[in-house]
Design a protein around this motif. Sequence first.
Motif, PDB file in Angstrom:
ATOM      1  N   UNK B  37       0.984  -1.181  -0.281  1.00 34.24           N
ATOM      2  CA  UNK B  37      -0.091   0.039   0.125  1.00 34.24           C
ATOM      3  C   UNK B  37       0.826   1.225   0.175  1.00 34.24           C
ATOM      4  N   UNK B  39       1.471   5.738  -0.068  1.00 30.25           N
ATOM      5  CA  UNK B  39       0.841   6.834   0.310  1.00 30.25           C
ATOM      6  C   UNK B  39       1.780   7.982  -0.122  1.00 30.25           C
ATOM      7  N   UNK B  44      -4.043  10.287   0.565  1.00 31.78           N
ATOM      8  CA  UNK B  44      -4.542   9.125   0.943  1.00 31.78           C
ATOM      9  C   UNK B  44      -3.910   7.870   0.813  1.00 31.78           C
ATOM     10  N   UNK B  45      -4.427   6.850   1.164  1.00 29.93           N
ATOM     11  CA  UNK B  45      -3.772   5.570   1.112  1.00 29.93           C
ATOM     12  C   UNK B  45      -4.104   4.960  -0.281  1.00 29.93           C
ATOM     13  N   UNK B  47      -3.927   1.137  -2.428  1.00 33.04           N
ATOM     14  CA  UNK B  47      -3.406  -0.141  -2.529  1.00 33.04           C
ATOM     15  C   UNK B  47      -2.583  -0.234  -3.776  1.00 33.04           C
TER      16      UNK B  47
END
Lengths: 110, 121
Positions: B37, B39, B44-45, B47
């Motif tokens: 994942x 960032x 934001x995150x 995947x």
Amino acid sequence: QSVLTQPPSVSAAPGERVTISCSGITSKIGNDYVSWYQQLPGTAPKLLIYENNKRPSGIPDRFSGSESGTSATLGITGLQTGDEADYYCGKWDSSLGAAVFGGGTKLTVL
Amino acid sequence: QVQLVESGGGVVQPGRSLRLSCAGSGFSITNYGFHWVRQAPGKGLEWVAMIWYDGRKRYYVDSVKGRFTISRDDSSNTLYLQMNSLRAEDTALYYCARDGSSVSLAVFDVWGQGTLVSVSS
């Protein structure tokens, strides 16, 4: 691409209750459950809720999760200043063969 | 203590390659699926990729398909992310995360501290 939508920010006073929504859950194939993560400033995310409403060991019951229709909700009661963080919903989307996250919600405890 | 420790990040020019590693300790990675994942700074995150517990299936976000490869070496308790043809938009903090669910996928119950990748000329 599946998109999970969260409000950019929420705020509440210490001791109060706040909810954070996660909408756009269009794929509910099999066991595509929602999880919630807390990311304190400068740290890695931490699992808060999984399978819509279950808490891992060590997560206080002030944190709760629910799901209804195409939305999921994270609830936090008895807010503390230490709860100030970014919160993310996420899930596996079997129709895409991919995991997706919401954009994140910044919680401010006033 | 269950832990994941990433390494291998750094500054790299566009078009070049980098291999990230994620070493598990305090548990055996056998029988667990794993994810990467990322960032981007201030974002934001996102995947990136997933590998099944037995390595038979791998999944990728569209933006890295054909460029990134996730792999695992259970004998050394280590996960990898081979990143080729890097682009500026790949600049991010890369986390590896364990998939801890027995019911559904993408329950990230253990996270590493992240390794920073910066793609710049």
